[in-house]
Design an enzyme around this catalytic site. Sequence first.
Site, mmCIF file in Angstrom:
data_model
loop_
_atom_site.group_PDB
_atom_site.id
_atom_site.type_symbol
_atom_site.label_atom_id
_atom_site.label_comp_id
_atom_site.label_asym_id
_atom_site.label_seq_id
_atom_site.Cartn_x
_atom_site.Cartn_y
_atom_site.Cartn_z
ATOM 1 N N LYS A 1 0.730 -1.267 0.067
ATOM 2 C CA LYS A 1 0.024 -0.037 0.101
ATOM 3 C C LYS A 1 0.787 1.172 0.131
ATOM 4 O O LYS A 1 2.078 1.128 0.324
ATOM 5 C CB LYS A 1 -1.020 -0.069 1.154
ATOM 6 C CG LYS A 1 -0.225 0.144 2.620
ATOM 7 C CD LYS A 1 0.269 1.525 3.152
ATOM 8 C CE LYS A 1 0.734 1.373 4.641
ATOM 9 N NZ LYS A 1 1.657 2.563 4.591
ATOM 10 N N VAL B 1 10.805 -4.527 3.302
ATOM 11 C CA VAL B 1 10.676 -4.655 4.667
ATOM 12 C C VAL B 1 10.821 -3.339 5.520
ATOM 13 O O VAL B 1 11.777 -2.619 5.270
ATOM 14 C CB VAL B 1 11.510 -5.764 5.311
ATOM 15 C CG1 VAL B 1 11.516 -5.982 6.937
ATOM 16 C CG2 VAL B 1 11.222 -7.048 4.549
ATOM 17 N N ASP C 1 -2.804 -1.509 9.937
ATOM 18 C CA ASP C 1 -2.775 -1.685 8.449
ATOM 19 C C ASP C 1 -3.216 -3.161 8.073
ATOM 20 O O ASP C 1 -3.504 -3.232 6.824
ATOM 21 C CB ASP C 1 -1.243 -1.491 7.991
ATOM 22 C CG ASP C 1 -0.871 -0.205 8.148
ATOM 23 O OD1 ASP C 1 -1.551 0.823 8.517
ATOM 24 O OD2 ASP C 1 0.449 0.200 8.094
ATOM 25 N N ALA D 1 3.367 -1.374 4.283
ATOM 26 C CA ALA D 1 2.569 -2.523 4.901
ATOM 27 C C ALA D 1 3.226 -3.914 4.755
ATOM 28 O O ALA D 1 1.909 -4.682 4.627
ATOM 29 C CB ALA D 1 1.165 -2.162 4.823
#
Length: 300
Positions: free
Chosen positions: A11, A97, A138, A102
């Site tokens: 996202k 990461v 999230d 997210a």
Amino acid sequence: MSSVTVRVPAKVNVQLSVGPLREDGYHDLVNVFHAVSIFDEVVAKESDSITVQINGKWADQVPTDDNNLAIQAARALAKHAGRSYGADLVIQKDIPVAGGMAGGSADAAGALVACNELWGLGLPPEDLMEIAGDLGSDVPFSLLGGTAVGTGRGEQLSELPTGGTFHWVFAPANGGLSTASVYGECDRLREVSGAQVPWPQLNDSLMEALGTGDAYALGSNLSNDLQTAALTLRPSLASTLDAGRQHGALGAIVSGSGPTCAFLAIDATHARDLAQSLTATGAAHTAVAAHGPVHGATLI
């Protein structure tokens, strides 16, 4: 069924407005999520216990113990079902990461959908969303996908209509930033400034741009209240953002808590050219073109 595969997207936050620090340590948010075509794949295989294996270029940066959010998701689902289940989870990591996209939440959502199918639970989406909200702010959006506004801590979602496809370039930075450290720096900077922090409000112009598919208007309305904090912790991001603007990005923003930089392009061709320019000039060590919105966690 011995194996289930789920694809789940990254996202970008096209608006992230952060309210004052609450007594419980959280903030009220207006968080406009937009799912984009950078995906992790989560495979769940039959097993007597719950384990996780990580593959891909980010594999060495992801925990495989109880700190892994996908393991936490599978265990939460088993607890909700009231039985002891097992699954070997194999995650192919393509989402950066600790990059503000997210990735961990996506893997948790993928694990929920995969294990729900593997174990034959047949839980409806609203049950999975409830479990997801307990795992992290999230995670529910990673289940939903598309474009949505999150309020509360970000987990209370309302879908937003989007009038077309938007094209993006994402430039991950070397090394991540922890969400907690960025929020902490945001609070520190606000305290130092002494400014009154307003209650977060949804940007009507941004809503209109999303609804009409107007990339130029969307680019001029991108906003992230965490960006100043992320730039304070990682000053080199400022030059990456500037380079994207110089190469014609309609908007340039730190994604979520960072440190991934997101650039809105005019169209797919411009996105490819922009990605090439960022890497060729050394403004980014890698850059990936993507589009959105895309679906959330999906069985494949």
